[in-house]
Each structure stands twice: as structure tokens, then as C-alpha cells.
Design a protein around this motif. Structure first.
Motif, PDB file in Angstrom:
ATOM      1  N   PHE A 154       0.802  -1.210   0.000  1.00 36.99           N
ATOM      2  CA  PHE A 154       0.000   0.000   0.000  1.00 36.99           C
ATOM      3  C   PHE A 154       0.844   1.272   0.000  1.00 36.99           C
ATOM      4  CE2 PHE A 154      -3.541  -2.517   2.244  1.00 36.99           C
ATOM      5  CZ  PHE A 154      -3.854  -3.122   1.048  1.00 36.99           C
ATOM      6  N   ARG A 155       1.715   1.379  -0.981  1.00 38.69           N
ATOM      7  CA  ARG A 155       2.474   2.601  -1.175  1.00 38.69           C
ATOM      8  C   ARG A 155       1.625   3.608  -1.937  1.00 38.69           C
ATOM      9  NH1 ARG A 155       6.974  -0.178  -4.587  1.00 38.69           N
ATOM     10  NH2 ARG A 155       5.037  -1.058  -5.357  1.00 38.69           N
ATOM     11  N   ARG A 156       2.027   4.857  -1.880  1.00 41.22           N
ATOM     12  CA  ARG A 156       1.354   5.860  -2.692  1.00 41.22           C
ATOM     13  C   ARG A 156       1.631   5.588  -4.155  1.00 41.22           C
ATOM     14  NH1 ARG A 156      -0.512  10.478  -0.623  1.00 41.22           N
ATOM     15  NH2 ARG A 156       0.031  11.650  -2.476  1.00 41.22           N
ATOM     16  N   GLN A 157       0.763   6.094  -4.972  1.00 36.47           N
ATOM     17  CA  GLN A 157       0.912   5.871  -6.408  1.00 36.47           C
ATOM     18  C   GLN A 157       2.248   6.343  -6.929  1.00 36.47           C
ATOM     19  OE1 GLN A 157      -2.436   7.798  -8.220  1.00 36.47           O
ATOM     20  NE2 GLN A 157      -3.209   5.859  -8.908  1.00 36.47           N
ATOM     21  N   ARG A 158       2.763   5.635  -7.890  1.00 37.02           N
ATOM     22  CA  ARG A 158       3.960   6.082  -8.586  1.00 37.02           C
ATOM     23  C   ARG A 158       3.560   6.977  -9.741  1.00 37.02           C
ATOM     24  NH1 ARG A 158       5.374   0.581  -8.420  1.00 37.02           N
ATOM     25  NH2 ARG A 158       4.880   0.483 -10.626  1.00 37.02           N
ATOM     26  N   ASP A 159       4.587   7.538 -10.372  1.00 46.96           N
ATOM     27  CA  ASP A 159       4.357   8.343 -11.560  1.00 46.96           C
ATOM     28  C   ASP A 159       3.947   7.449 -12.721  1.00 46.96           C
ATOM     29  OD1 ASP A 159       5.125  10.524 -10.045  1.00 46.96           O
ATOM     30  OD2 ASP A 159       7.233  10.295 -10.584  1.00 46.96           O
ATOM     31  N   VAL A 160       3.403   8.068 -13.759  1.00 45.37           N
ATOM     32  CA  VAL A 160       2.825   7.307 -14.852  1.00 45.37           C
ATOM     33  C   VAL A 160       3.513   7.615 -16.177  1.00 45.37           C
ATOM     34  CG1 VAL A 160       0.555   7.171 -13.748  1.00 45.37           C
ATOM     35  CG2 VAL A 160       1.069   9.072 -15.305  1.00 45.37           C
ATOM     36  N   VAL A 161       3.378   6.676 -17.100  1.00 48.00           N
ATOM     37  CA  VAL A 161       3.789   6.882 -18.486  1.00 48.00           C
ATOM     38  C   VAL A 161       2.522   6.958 -19.319  1.00 48.00           C
ATOM     39  CG1 VAL A 161       5.016   5.949 -20.472  1.00 48.00           C
ATOM     40  CG2 VAL A 161       5.961   5.650 -18.167  1.00 48.00           C
ATOM     41  N   PRO A 183      -6.975   6.689 -12.713  1.00 47.02           N
ATOM     42  CA  PRO A 183      -7.254   6.776 -11.273  1.00 47.02           C
ATOM     43  C   PRO A 183      -7.490   8.211 -10.842  1.00 47.02           C
ATOM     44  CG  PRO A 183      -4.924   6.344 -11.666  1.00 47.02           C
ATOM     45  CD  PRO A 183      -5.624   6.166 -12.981  1.00 47.02           C
ATOM     46  N   ILE A 184      -8.704   8.510 -10.471  1.00 45.86           N
ATOM     47  CA  ILE A 184      -9.063   9.890 -10.146  1.00 45.86           C
ATOM     48  C   ILE A 184      -8.380  10.353  -8.869  1.00 45.86           C
ATOM     49  CG2 ILE A 184     -11.120   9.314  -8.790  1.00 45.86           C
ATOM     50  CD1 ILE A 184     -12.492  11.728 -10.212  1.00 45.86           C
ATOM     51  N   SER A 185      -7.937   9.402  -8.034  1.00 44.21           N
ATOM     52  CA  SER A 185      -7.298   9.773  -6.774  1.00 44.21           C
ATOM     53  C   SER A 185      -5.792   9.926  -6.904  1.00 44.21           C
ATOM     54  CB  SER A 185      -7.607   8.723  -5.699  1.00 44.21           C
ATOM     55  OG  SER A 185      -7.203   7.439  -6.146  1.00 44.21           O
ATOM     56  N   ALA A 186      -5.266  10.005  -8.115  1.00 40.97           N
ATOM     57  CA  ALA A 186      -3.831  10.210  -8.301  1.00 40.97           C
ATOM     58  C   ALA A 186      -3.407  11.480  -7.565  1.00 40.97           C
ATOM     59  CB  ALA A 186      -3.495  10.337  -9.782  1.00 40.97           C
ATOM     60  N   PRO A 187      -2.383  11.390  -6.717  1.00 39.11           N
ATOM     61  CA  PRO A 187      -1.976  12.569  -5.936  1.00 39.11           C
ATOM     62  C   PRO A 187      -1.545  13.721  -6.835  1.00 39.11           C
ATOM     63  CG  PRO A 187      -0.932  10.566  -5.115  1.00 39.11           C
ATOM     64  CD  PRO A 187      -1.568  10.219  -6.422  1.00 39.11           C
ATOM     65  N   ARG A 188      -1.849  14.929  -6.426  1.00 33.29           N
ATOM     66  CA  ARG A 188      -1.386  16.090  -7.172  1.00 33.29           C
ATOM     67  C   ARG A 188       0.138  16.119  -7.181  1.00 33.29           C
ATOM     68  NH1 ARG A 188      -5.354  21.218  -5.698  1.00 33.29           N
ATOM     69  NH2 ARG A 188      -7.305  20.199  -6.292  1.00 33.29           N
ATOM     70  N   GLY A 189       0.699  16.475  -8.301  1.00 30.65           N
ATOM     71  CA  GLY A 189       2.149  16.461  -8.428  1.00 30.65           C
ATOM     72  C   GLY A 189       2.685  15.175  -9.020  1.00 30.65           C
ATOM     73  N   THR A 190       1.794  14.195  -9.245  1.00 27.29           N
ATOM     74  CA  THR A 190       2.224  12.982  -9.933  1.00 27.29           C
ATOM     75  C   THR A 190       2.850  13.369 -11.274  1.00 27.29           C
ATOM     76  OG1 THR A 190       0.531  11.570  -8.919  1.00 27.29           O
ATOM     77  CG2 THR A 190       1.434  10.835 -11.019  1.00 27.29           C
ATOM     78  N   VAL A 191       3.990  12.776 -11.594  1.00 23.87           N
ATOM     79  CA  VAL A 191       4.666  13.090 -12.848  1.00 23.87           C
ATOM     80  C   VAL A 191       4.155  12.180 -13.955  1.00 23.87           C
ATOM     81  CG1 VAL A 191       6.884  13.080 -14.058  1.00 23.87           C
ATOM     82  CG2 VAL A 191       6.733  13.954 -11.727  1.00 23.87           C
ATOM     83  N   GLY A 213       9.444  13.730 -22.879  1.00 20.67           N
ATOM     84  CA  GLY A 213       9.424  14.740 -21.834  1.00 20.67           C
ATOM     85  C   GLY A 213       8.543  14.340 -20.679  1.00 20.67           C
ATOM     86  N   ARG A 214       8.201  15.309 -19.870  1.00 18.32           N
ATOM     87  CA  ARG A 214       7.397  15.059 -18.680  1.00 18.32           C
ATOM     88  C   ARG A 214       6.508  16.264 -18.391  1.00 18.32           C
ATOM     89  NH1 ARG A 214       9.105  17.838 -14.226  1.00 18.32           N
ATOM     90  NH2 ARG A 214       8.481  16.282 -12.687  1.00 18.32           N
ATOM     91  N   ALA A 215       5.482  16.043 -17.588  1.00 12.61           N
ATOM     92  CA  ALA A 215       4.644  17.127 -17.093  1.00 12.61           C
ATOM     93  C   ALA A 215       4.076  16.679 -15.758  1.00 12.61           C
ATOM     94  CB  ALA A 215       3.525  17.460 -18.074  1.00 12.61           C
ATOM     95  N   GLU A 216       3.727  17.627 -14.908  1.00 11.16           N
ATOM     96  CA  GLU A 216       3.104  17.295 -13.637  1.00 11.16           C
ATOM     97  C   GLU A 216       1.586  17.278 -13.802  1.00 11.16           C
ATOM     98  OE1 GLU A 216       4.408  19.843 -10.540  1.00 11.16           O
ATOM     99  OE2 GLU A 216       6.538  19.487 -10.934  1.00 11.16           O
ATOM    100  N   ILE A 217       0.953  16.361 -13.106  1.00  7.29           N
ATOM    101  CA  ILE A 217      -0.508  16.289 -13.120  1.00  7.29           C
ATOM    102  C   ILE A 217      -1.028  17.123 -11.947  1.00  7.29           C
ATOM    103  CG2 ILE A 217      -2.528  14.802 -12.950  1.00  7.29           C
ATOM    104  CD1 ILE A 217      -0.907  12.574 -14.202  1.00  7.29           C
TER     105      ILE A 217
END
Length: 263
Positions: A117-124, A149-157, A171-175
Motif C-alpha cells: 500500500f504505497r502511494r501511487q507512482r508516476d505514470v507513463v 485513477p481519479i485519486s492520483a496525488p497532485r504532483g504525480t509526474v 518529456g514530462r509534465a506534472e498532473i
């Protein structure tokens, strides 16, 4: 199999019957792949060779002993529960937890180990080239998804994988936020910022009443793109149809190789 250290090994393959024998065969195969004899493994565990033989022939072993056996190979034991990623289960399990998801169709939860039960990781995210360029330029500030996943933490990359013909991580962007809305409301509120034609928008969401909006901030282009061939060779990466969770080794490589890109 010489580089088993810190890798996750799926050692147990359960069938409908004779489970112990299947477990034992899996352990034996892992030992052989690691290049160890029963005697060598027994020495590492400080037990008799006959004890190793019993484990591999019978497979009747406690979790603690199974963990020690796999650790002696230089690997990490992991036991998982895998669920289909239906909307009902996604809501029930709340994807604020990290399900180590191979793709958007499965929820995989560890039930043994240190990473429960870790927090979500970043996504591709897989995105078409005509859209990735607009994201990197800051012209396209939202991405649309049929499922996310609507509960993805803010700042997820979100790491941006540009699909064919480019086929590269660019590249990358923050959600900043994930919003779930009826399709018509999505078009009215986000159609322009999504940089998509009305016909393409409704074709994409065909058959759905609601969809997801990923709001981007701080887009950053990598100094160089990582081609699909490089991603496959280095990270065993396969591009997702929609999204997948970034592996720790991929995240670390991007962080180390692009130190001028803030994370």
C-alpha cells in the motif's frame, strides 16, 4: 540470472491441484537459473542439502522459509493479488495506493513484503506526436482519458511517450488534478485546452457517459528523446495503449540522465 539482486522474482505458480509440487518446481527452476547447486544454496542458508531437496520436491514450505530461500538467490520474494481493473473494483480499492499495475486493465496489490500500500507512482502516458509537441510547448494543458485513477496525488509526474511514428519518451509534465465528468461537460470546459477536434473527441469517448481529464502543469522537454528500442533494451519497456505506472529503475534513469530537468 546473475543480476538477481534487488529484483522481484515471481517464484510461486499456483495451479488448481498439487500446489506444493508446483511451488517446489518453481523454486528449483529459479535456483538453476541463478546458477546454484542444492549444496551451494544449502550452505548459504546454513541447512542441509536434503532440506533443500525436500523443499524442491514437496514444496511444503512456510512463507518465512520461502522468503529466505528466494533471498539466498539474491532476489526478493513478492506475493501479489491481481484484480481486473473494473470501475467497481477501482473505486473499492481506491487507487491512492500503488497497485504496481502492468497496464490499465489490472490492479496488482502486494500482500507480502515491505512495499504494501504505497502511494501511487508516476505514470507513463502514450500520446500521439501531434499532441505531445503541443503539451511540451504549453499549448495543450489537458489530456483526456477513458480511464484513469481519479485519486492520483497532485504532483504525480506524467512521462510522455510519443507514439508512432516518433516512438520515443520525449518529456514530462506534472498532473495538477484529475477530473471525472460527463462527456458533454468535458467538451464544454476542456475541448479547447485539449487541442482536439470535436469529431475526434466524441469518437474517442464513444460508448461512455463519463471520462477523465488530466490537467497538466510545468511541461518539460527532455534534452534528448529515449527511443523505443533504447527503452526496451534498458528497461524492458513496452508502450502502453493508454497508461502504465513508471518503474523505479526508469524513474531513476530519467532523474540521473536529465539532472537539469527538475523533479
Amino acid at each position: 540470472m546473475s543480476n538477481l539482486k534487488n529484483e522481484v522474482i515471481r517464484a510461486v505458480r499456483l495451479g488448481d491441484s498439487d500446489t506444493g509440487r508446483i511451488v517446489g518446481q518453481s523454486l528449483k527452476k529459479l535456483r538453476e537459473l541463478a546458477g546454484l547447486t542444492q549444496k551451494e544454496l544449502a550452505a548459504r542458508l546454513d541447512i542441509s542439502r536434503s532440506s533443500i531437496s525436500n523443499i524442491e520436491n514437496i514444496g511444503d514450505v512456510h512463507i518465512h522459509s520461502l522468503q529466505r530461500y528466494v533471498a539466498a538467490l539474491g532476489a526478493t520474494l513478492r506475493i501479489e493479488a491481481t484484480f481486473p481493473a473494473t470501475e467497481q473494483l477501482a473505486n473499492q480499492f481506491n487507487l491512492a495506493f500503488d497497485p504496481d499495475t502492468p497496464d490499465e486493465n489490472q490492479l496488482v496489490f502486494p500482500i507480502f513484503g515491505d512495499d504494501i500500500f504505497r502511494r501511487q507512482r508516476d505514470v507513463v502516458l502514450s500520446i500521439r506526436p501531434q499532441y505531445t509537441s503541443k503539451i511540451m510547448e504549453g499549448k495543450k494543458t489537458v489530456e483526456l482519458r477513458r480511464r484513469f485513477p481519479i485519486s492520483a496525488p497532485r504532483g504525480t509526474v506524467a512521462y510522455i511517450y510519443s507514439t508512432s511514428p516518433e516512438r520515443a519518451m520525449v518529456g514530462r509534465a506534472e498532473i495538477a488534478d484529475v477530473v471525472k465528468l460527463p462527456i458533454e461537460q468535458i467538451w464544454k470546459k476542456f475541448g479547447k485546452s485539449a487541442s482536439i477536434k470535436r469529431s475526434d473527441f466524441y469518437a474517442y469517448f464513444d460508448g461512455l457517459k463519463e471520462g477523465f481529464v488530466l490537467q497538466f502543469t510545468n511541461p518539460q522537454l527532455f534534452p534528448r528523446s529515449l527511443s523505443l528500442s533504447e527503452l526496451r533494451d534498458r528497461f524492458d519497456f513496452e508502450p502502453p495503449q493508454s497508461f502504465l505506472y513508471a518503474t523505479p529503475i526508469l524513474r531513476k534513469a530519467l532523474h540521473d540522465e536529465f539532472p537539469n530537468v527538475s523533479y
